[in-house]
Motif scaffolding. Structure first.
Motif, short mmCIF file in Angstrom:
data_model
loop_
_atom_site.label_atom_id
_atom_site.label_comp_id
_atom_site.label_asym_id
_atom_site.label_seq_id
_atom_site.Cartn_x
_atom_site.Cartn_y
_atom_site.Cartn_z
N SER A 63 42.34 113.78 19.12
CA SER A 63 41.54 113.74 20.35
C SER A 63 40.70 112.46 20.32
O SER A 63 39.67 112.39 19.66
CB SER A 63 40.63 114.96 20.42
N SER A 64 41.18 111.45 21.00
CA SER A 64 40.56 110.12 20.91
C SER A 64 39.46 109.97 21.94
O SER A 64 39.38 110.69 22.93
CB SER A 64 41.62 109.04 21.12
N LEU A 65 38.63 109.00 21.70
CA LEU A 65 37.56 108.67 22.64
C LEU A 65 38.16 108.03 23.89
O LEU A 65 39.23 107.42 23.86
CB LEU A 65 36.57 107.70 21.99
N ARG A 66 37.46 108.18 25.00
CA ARG A 66 37.95 107.62 26.26
C ARG A 66 38.09 106.10 26.18
O ARG A 66 38.99 105.52 26.78
CB ARG A 66 36.99 108.01 27.39
N SER A 67 37.21 105.46 25.42
CA SER A 67 37.28 104.00 25.30
C SER A 67 38.58 103.57 24.65
O SER A 67 39.17 102.56 25.02
CB SER A 67 36.09 103.48 24.49
N ASP A 68 39.06 104.35 23.66
CA ASP A 68 40.33 104.02 23.00
C ASP A 68 41.50 104.16 23.97
O ASP A 68 42.44 103.36 23.97
CB ASP A 68 40.55 104.94 21.79
N VAL A 69 41.44 105.21 24.79
CA VAL A 69 42.50 105.44 25.78
C VAL A 69 42.54 104.30 26.80
O VAL A 69 43.61 103.78 27.15
CB VAL A 69 42.29 106.79 26.48
N TRP A 72 44.03 101.15 25.51
CA TRP A 72 45.49 101.19 25.36
C TRP A 72 46.22 101.12 26.70
O TRP A 72 47.43 100.94 26.75
CB TRP A 72 45.89 102.45 24.60
N LEU A 73 45.50 101.24 27.81
CA LEU A 73 46.13 101.29 29.12
C LEU A 73 47.03 100.08 29.42
O LEU A 73 48.14 100.26 29.94
CB LEU A 73 45.05 101.43 30.20
N GLN A 168 50.01 95.55 20.46
CA GLN A 168 49.97 96.63 19.47
C GLN A 168 49.40 96.12 18.14
O GLN A 168 48.59 96.80 17.50
CB GLN A 168 51.37 97.20 19.26
N LYS A 169 49.82 94.94 17.73
CA LYS A 169 49.31 94.38 16.48
C LYS A 169 47.85 93.97 16.59
O LYS A 169 47.10 94.07 15.61
CB LYS A 169 50.16 93.16 16.08
N SER A 170 47.44 93.52 17.76
CA SER A 170 46.05 93.09 17.94
C SER A 170 45.08 94.26 17.98
O SER A 170 43.88 94.09 17.83
CB SER A 170 45.90 92.28 19.22
N GLN A 181 49.63 106.70 20.57
CA GLN A 181 50.02 105.65 21.52
C GLN A 181 51.22 106.09 22.35
O GLN A 181 51.24 105.90 23.58
CB GLN A 181 50.34 104.37 20.75
N GLN A 182 52.20 106.69 21.69
CA GLN A 182 53.40 107.11 22.42
C GLN A 182 53.09 108.26 23.38
O GLN A 182 53.64 108.33 24.48
CB GLN A 182 54.49 107.53 21.43
N TYR A 183 52.20 109.14 22.98
CA TYR A 183 51.79 110.25 23.84
C TYR A 183 51.13 109.73 25.12
O TYR A 183 51.42 110.19 26.22
CB TYR A 183 50.83 111.16 23.08
#
Length: 313
Positions: A63-69, A72-73, A168-170, A181-183
């Motif tokens: 369950s990640s933080l909204r900032s992480d999501v 990744w957008l 992805q690497k950065s 990430q895939q989810y």
């Protein structure tokens, strides 16, 4: 431990082979001509299978933080470009040609590392990038089944792959795992492709112009159009093609988590060789000496890339 690695590697190769052969069959032989619908089903089924795996304890989704999501957008947007352009290109190009062009993404990554991140690249990796670029550059002039649209979509595909891998690497410090990430990719793709797919557009136009349709068309024509759209949506072939994609993703995550980068690169190269070889036997492809030379040059370039990865490890 060695037996487990071999088992994971062979599972990955099997999933890789099944994914490309199934998708090529649906896109080229069955001529499923709706890539947004096709990829929408694939990502929907993949997301559902991943969600079920999470609930059963076979996969871990944090369950990640909204900032992480939100961070990744942009990568999820690129993921949509990868799968959409990839399906358009694969429907028009032979698998060996598609894989040779796909490998040019490594050249983009190598150029970014050298020019922007100022990382040192080994001579083997530099030669690998040169061979991969030369093979892809010569293919359009020596491909007897040249399709400009196929090469155009392959160019977009490899550009998105390169940008996705760089992004992805950065973001390695990001709290998102590969499964996370895939989810997120699945969720974003389903939402985006649902609105972009033909049935949604058809339904929206029908709702907007329903009085006009009723007055100008017989009801049987409307029902026939709706029935055709529905049959397209639930095509068992497009749904079946999604299952190998999910298992390929899952086996790739397991492969990367269990092996060093050099070993992963070797298994991926082995899977590509098997897939390209079998596809020549199963699908129509005209091979000339020049085409074979380009494909072999691309294979040599990837072999050098594997060597540089193993040496770097």
């Amino acid at each position: 431990m060695c037996m487990r690695r071999c088992l994971v590697g062979l599972t990955f190769c099997t999933c890789y082979l099944a994914f490309y052969l199934t998708n090529k069959y649906v896109l080229s032989v069955l001529k499923f001509t709706y890539p947004t619908l096709f990829q929408g089903w694939q990502t929907l089924i993949g997301g559902l299978l991943l969600h079920v795996s999470w609930k059963l304890g076979w996969a871990e989704i944090n369950s990640s933080l909204r900032s992480d999501v939100l961070t990744w957008l942009p990568a999820s947007v690129l993921f949509v470009g990868i799968i959409y352009a990839g399906s358009r290109a694969l429907s028009r190009l032979a698998i060996p040609v598609f894989l040779t062009l796909h490998n040019v993404a490594e050249v983009i990554i190598c150029g970014h590392q050298k020019c922007f991140r100022k990382e040192k690249t080994s001579p083997a990796k530099t030669c690998s990038a040169f061979f991969l670029l030369a093979a892809a550059g010569c293919l359009p002039f020596n491909d007897s089944q040249f399709d400009p649209d196929g090469y155009f979509w392959a160019l977009i595909h490899l550009s998105c792959v390169g940008a996705y891998r760089i992004l992805q690497k950065s973001q390695k410090s990001n709290a998102l795992s590969d499964i996370d990430q895939q989810y997120l990719n699945y969720i974003f793709s389903v939402v985006f492709l649902t609105f972009a797919s033909h049935p949604t557009v058809w339904l929206w136009r029908t709702l907007l112009h329903w009085p006009m349709l009723v007055s100008s068309l017989h009801s049987s024509q409307v029902i026939s159009s709706a029935s055709w759209t529905f049959r397209s949506c639930i095509s068992t072939d497009s749904m079946a093609a999604a299952v190998p994609g999910f298992f390929l993703m899952f086996s790739t995550v397991k492969l990367k988590g269990l092996m060093a980068p050099g070993q992963c690169a070797a298994w991926i190269f082995f899977a590509k060789v098997i897939t390209a070889g079998l596809s020549i036997l199963l699908f129509d492809m005209i091979l000339t000496s020049a085409t074979v030379g380009c494909l072999l040059l691309g294979g040599l370039g990837e072999a050098l890339l594997v060597f540089s990865e193993r040496k770097g490890a």
